[in-house]
Motif scaffolding. Structure first.
Motif, PDB file in Angstrom:
ATOM      1  N   GLN A 102       0.838  -1.198   0.000  1.00  0.00           N
ATOM      2  CA  GLN A 102       0.000   0.000   0.000  1.00  0.00           C
ATOM      3  C   GLN A 102       0.870   1.244   0.000  1.00  0.00           C
ATOM      4  OE1 GLN A 102      -3.062   0.073   2.991  1.00  0.00           O
ATOM      5  NE2 GLN A 102      -4.055   1.835   2.058  1.00  0.00           N
ATOM      6  N   ILE A 103       0.648   2.108  -1.003  1.00  0.00           N
ATOM      7  CA  ILE A 103       1.398   3.351  -1.133  1.00  0.00           C
ATOM      8  C   ILE A 103       0.568   4.508  -0.593  1.00  0.00           C
ATOM      9  CG2 ILE A 103       2.454   4.939  -2.792  1.00  0.00           C
ATOM     10  CD1 ILE A 103       2.941   2.312  -4.497  1.00  0.00           C
ATOM     11  N   SER A 104      -0.730   4.465  -0.840  1.00  0.00           N
ATOM     12  CA  SER A 104      -1.670   5.457  -0.305  1.00  0.00           C
ATOM     13  C   SER A 104      -3.012   4.759  -0.141  1.00  0.00           C
ATOM     14  CB  SER A 104      -1.804   6.655  -1.255  1.00  0.00           C
ATOM     15  OG  SER A 104      -2.578   6.305  -2.392  1.00  0.00           O
ATOM     16  N   GLU A 105      -4.019   5.509   0.251  1.00  0.00           N
ATOM     17  CA  GLU A 105      -5.348   4.930   0.399  1.00  0.00           C
ATOM     18  C   GLU A 105      -5.847   4.339  -0.915  1.00  0.00           C
ATOM     19  OE1 GLU A 105      -9.918   6.219   1.573  1.00  0.00           O
ATOM     20  OE2 GLU A 105      -8.299   7.649   1.895  1.00  0.00           O
ATOM     21  N   ASN A 106      -5.393   4.892  -2.031  1.00  0.00           N
ATOM     22  CA  ASN A 106      -5.915   4.505  -3.350  1.00  0.00           C
ATOM     23  C   ASN A 106      -4.902   3.850  -4.279  1.00  0.00           C
ATOM     24  OD1 ASN A 106      -7.236   7.530  -2.744  1.00  0.00           O
ATOM     25  ND2 ASN A 106      -8.692   5.884  -3.146  1.00  0.00           N
ATOM     26  N   VAL A 107      -3.621   3.837  -3.950  1.00  0.00           N
ATOM     27  CA  VAL A 107      -2.592   3.364  -4.884  1.00  0.00           C
ATOM     28  C   VAL A 107      -1.763   2.265  -4.216  1.00  0.00           C
ATOM     29  CG1 VAL A 107      -0.587   4.008  -6.294  1.00  0.00           C
ATOM     30  CG2 VAL A 107      -2.491   5.608  -6.011  1.00  0.00           C
ATOM     31  N   PHE A 108      -1.558   1.179  -4.990  1.00  0.00           N
ATOM     32  CA  PHE A 108      -0.872  -0.003  -4.489  1.00  0.00           C
ATOM     33  C   PHE A 108       0.131  -0.505  -5.520  1.00  0.00           C
ATOM     34  CE2 PHE A 108      -5.203   0.323  -3.093  1.00  0.00           C
ATOM     35  CZ  PHE A 108      -5.131   0.164  -1.705  1.00  0.00           C
ATOM     36  N   ALA A 109       1.261  -0.998  -5.055  1.00  0.00           N
ATOM     37  CA  ALA A 109       2.190  -1.718  -5.931  1.00  0.00           C
ATOM     38  C   ALA A 109       1.748  -3.178  -5.881  1.00  0.00           C
ATOM     39  CB  ALA A 109       3.620  -1.561  -5.438  1.00  0.00           C
ATOM     40  N   VAL A 110       1.525  -3.773  -7.056  1.00  0.00           N
ATOM     41  CA  VAL A 110       1.022  -5.155  -7.132  1.00  0.00           C
ATOM     42  C   VAL A 110       1.920  -5.984  -8.020  1.00  0.00           C
ATOM     43  CG1 VAL A 110      -1.383  -4.495  -6.688  1.00  0.00           C
ATOM     44  CG2 VAL A 110      -0.562  -4.607  -9.047  1.00  0.00           C
TER      45      VAL A 110
END
Length: 143
Positions: free
Chosen positions: A133-141
């Motif tokens: 999780q990078i932010s509430e809305n952005v993720f590294a997958v």
């Protein structure tokens, strides 16, 4: 892919960009809807580099950019699309040219370069399995 989903590639970008929007979310939101990051006033660190804005002004509304974090030296910004009905993730690695991917904003979308894949999810969605999780809305997958 729906007509609200757009895949973008710029001539000088060496990384491949993949944009995928999830199907099944009813009622796409307009730009900024469902993303609390747009509810706060912008600060100086939210400003995109001028050379990036000049290159992609037809795609993004630079005045709406919000820095949402960094991942392994790559700065990540959520930005409303120039049409006002899309959300874009701008990916600016320190060692190569940046890129962006935009989607309708109503559901998850992915933006990938040669090294990493990021997933953007509106507020209230669960964290993707195995994601950073990078932010509430952005993720590294994982790609």
């Amino acid at each position: 892919m729906s007509s609200n989903t757009r895949t973008l590639a710029r001539p000088l970008v060496t990384a491949a960009i993949a944009l995928t929007a999830a199907v099944g979310m009813v009622g796409c939101t307009s730009g900024g809807g469902g993303y609390a990051v747009f509810d706060r006033d912008p600060v100086a660190s939210d400003e995109l580099p001028a050379e990036y804005v000049e290159r992609d002004s037809d795609l993004i509304d630079a005045g709406t950019s919000r820095l949402v974090g960094e991942h392994e030296g790559t700065r990540l910004y959520l930005v409303e699309g120039a049409t006002g009905s899309s959300i874009c993730l701008v990916v600016l690695p320190a060692d190569e040219e940046g890129m962006a991917g935009c989607g309708g904003g109503g559901g998850p979308m992915q933006v990938s370069n040669a090294r990493e894949t990021y997933e953007v999810r509106p507020d209230g969605y669960d964290v993707p399995d195995g994601a950073v999780q990078i932010s509430e809305n952005v993720f590294a997958v994982e790609p």
